[in-house]
Design a protein around this motif. Structure first.
Motif, mmCIF file in Angstrom:
data_model
loop_
_atom_site.group_PDB
_atom_site.id
_atom_site.type_symbol
_atom_site.label_atom_id
_atom_site.label_comp_id
_atom_site.label_asym_id
_atom_site.label_seq_id
_atom_site.Cartn_x
_atom_site.Cartn_y
_atom_site.Cartn_z
ATOM 1 N N MET A 199 34.865 -9.049 68.422
ATOM 2 C CA MET A 199 33.781 -9.192 67.445
ATOM 3 C C MET A 199 33.022 -7.881 67.277
ATOM 4 S SD MET A 199 32.168 -12.973 68.147
ATOM 5 C CE MET A 199 32.572 -13.135 69.893
ATOM 6 N N VAL A 200 32.789 -7.193 68.392
ATOM 7 C CA VAL A 200 32.170 -5.872 68.389
ATOM 8 C C VAL A 200 33.150 -4.901 69.030
ATOM 9 C CG1 VAL A 200 30.275 -4.459 69.290
ATOM 10 C CG2 VAL A 200 29.821 -6.781 68.492
ATOM 11 N N ILE A 201 33.373 -3.773 68.382
ATOM 12 C CA ILE A 201 34.322 -2.799 68.921
ATOM 13 C C ILE A 201 33.628 -1.452 69.126
ATOM 14 C CG2 ILE A 201 36.305 -3.941 67.876
ATOM 15 C CD1 ILE A 201 36.315 -1.766 65.726
ATOM 16 N N ALA A 202 34.225 -0.642 69.995
ATOM 17 C CA ALA A 202 33.710 0.709 70.260
ATOM 18 C C ALA A 202 34.593 1.766 69.622
ATOM 19 C CB ALA A 202 33.602 0.948 71.760
ATOM 20 N N GLU A 203 35.352 1.379 68.600
ATOM 21 C CA GLU A 203 36.237 2.294 67.883
ATOM 22 C C GLU A 203 35.425 3.007 66.809
ATOM 23 O OE1 GLU A 203 40.480 3.308 67.248
ATOM 24 O OE2 GLU A 203 39.993 1.351 68.064
ATOM 25 N N PRO A 204 35.249 4.328 66.930
ATOM 26 C CA PRO A 204 34.427 5.033 65.944
ATOM 27 C C PRO A 204 35.184 5.320 64.663
ATOM 28 C CG PRO A 204 35.305 6.608 67.503
ATOM 29 C CD PRO A 204 35.777 5.237 67.962
ATOM 30 N N GLU A 205 34.462 5.495 63.592
ATOM 31 C CA GLU A 205 35.021 6.099 62.382
ATOM 32 C C GLU A 205 34.698 7.582 62.443
ATOM 33 O OE1 GLU A 205 35.602 3.381 58.654
ATOM 34 O OE2 GLU A 205 33.477 3.453 59.145
ATOM 35 N N ILE A 206 35.686 8.410 62.162
ATOM 36 C CA ILE A 206 35.540 9.849 62.321
ATOM 37 C C ILE A 206 35.868 10.539 61.003
ATOM 38 C CG2 ILE A 206 36.249 11.891 63.633
ATOM 39 C CD1 ILE A 206 37.098 9.999 65.880
ATOM 40 N N ARG A 207 35.013 11.470 60.632
ATOM 41 C CA ARG A 207 35.213 12.224 59.400
ATOM 42 C C ARG A 207 35.199 13.715 59.720
ATOM 43 N NH1 ARG A 207 31.821 11.646 53.687
ATOM 44 N NH2 ARG A 207 32.909 13.321 52.579
ATOM 45 N N LYS A 208 36.025 14.446 58.995
ATOM 46 C CA LYS A 208 36.134 15.892 59.173
ATOM 47 C C LYS A 208 35.808 16.565 57.845
ATOM 48 C CE LYS A 208 39.779 19.319 60.208
ATOM 49 N NZ LYS A 208 41.218 19.443 60.569
ATOM 50 N N ILE A 209 34.978 17.606 57.906
ATOM 51 C CA ILE A 209 34.604 18.319 56.684
ATOM 52 C C ILE A 209 34.406 19.793 57.008
ATOM 53 C CG2 ILE A 209 32.146 17.791 57.022
ATOM 54 C CD1 ILE A 209 31.859 17.708 53.963
#
Length: 282
Positions: A199-209
């Motif tokens: 239900m809750v995850i510790a998987e981040p969304e990662i962005r590169k710029i």
């Protein structure tokens, strides 16, 4: 909406770091909350041409946010991917390892948790990893670029329902939690499901710029900063005052004061607030 003080604590706590072409400022305020649950990390050029910044917004207590502030950098640099300068993979692996560390060694089976927004600058590349509803914003010339999106239960319904949860009319997971990704919150992370299907995850969304000469400043803030002002208003406020050569720490103080609610009737503007400003190309 939680419990509040009868009067807000408006005393500000400041930290400054200067290294190379980076000038970094953090201002934090407890506000109406019963305790301060935010923590942060500022490490400009902790390795040559590599800088690390983070805001950790705890809920249910400060234990996990403080643990993250104390351990994030060391866990990051210990990753095999970090040695290979694969910063996206090393950030991803750091988040998952830290959540396992918390589960095994720190605080188990409680509603204590923390969101996180992390910015890593390596030479001219910026990597932003997000978990929860804190935000990272970039001011490029006069344009606000949102580098994160809020992880709200209503946006991740399929996974939550598959794991046996629900989202109420107020948008809270199982009627209590306002985010769908966080460290801790192990009441919502039960076996036998894999870590990325809870239900809750510790998987981040990662962005590169890639950063360039038009990038003026980077801003990291917990969700409390954005409850009464949206991202664009926050960045306009900072941009106007920085352009007038005002002291950045005073600008952040004023930002928190304008974000603070006059009372607790709505619950908005009543949270802890942490604002981090990194001036670029100085």
């Amino acid at each position: 909406m939680g419990s509040f003080l009868s009067q807000p604590i408006t005393q500000k706590y400041h930290e400054y770091q200067f290294s190379g072409n980076l000038s970094c400022y953090t201002t934090a305020m407890q506000g109406w909350r019963l305790q301060m649950e935010d923590a942060h990390l500022m490490k400009p050029n902790f390795i040559e041409n590599i800088s690390l910044f983070a805001v950790f917004d705890g809920h249910g207590g400060s234990g996990i946010s403080q643990f993250l502030a104390e351990n994030f950098m060391n866990v990051l640099i210990s990753q095999p991917a970090f040695e290979k300068m694969d910063f996206m993979q090393s950030l991803h692996d750091t988040f998952l390892q830290l959540d396992d560390m918390i589960k095994n060694n720190e605080i188990k089976n409680t509603f204590i948790g923390s969101t996180a927004v992390v910015a890593l600058i390596a030479d001219k590349m910026l990597y932003v990893a997000n978990l929860g509803d804190s935000r990272c914003l970039l001011m490029r010339d006069d344009e606000t670029i949102e580098l994160t999106k809020d992880h709200l239960p209503s946006n991740e319904l399929a996974r939550i329902r598959y794991a046996g949860g629900f989202v109420d009319e107020q948008g809270r997971l199982n009627g209590t939690l306002s985010v769908s990704r966080a460290f801790g919150d192990f009441e919502f992370k039960q076996e036998p499901l894999p870590a990325n299907q809870q239900m809750v995850i510790a998987e981040p969304e990662i962005r590169k710029i890639k950063l360039n000469k038009d990038d003026r400043f980077l801003f990291l803030g917990c969700d409390g900063v954005f409850e009464t002002q949206n991202s664009y208003k926050v960045m306009e406020f900072i941009s106007a005052h920085v352009a007038e050569k005002q002291e950045p720490s005073i600008v952040l103080e004023q930002l928190l004061d304008t974000s603070l609610a006059a009372d607790t009737s709505t619950g908005y503007g009543c949270d802890n607030m942490t604002a981090m400003l990194i001036l670029l190309n100085q």
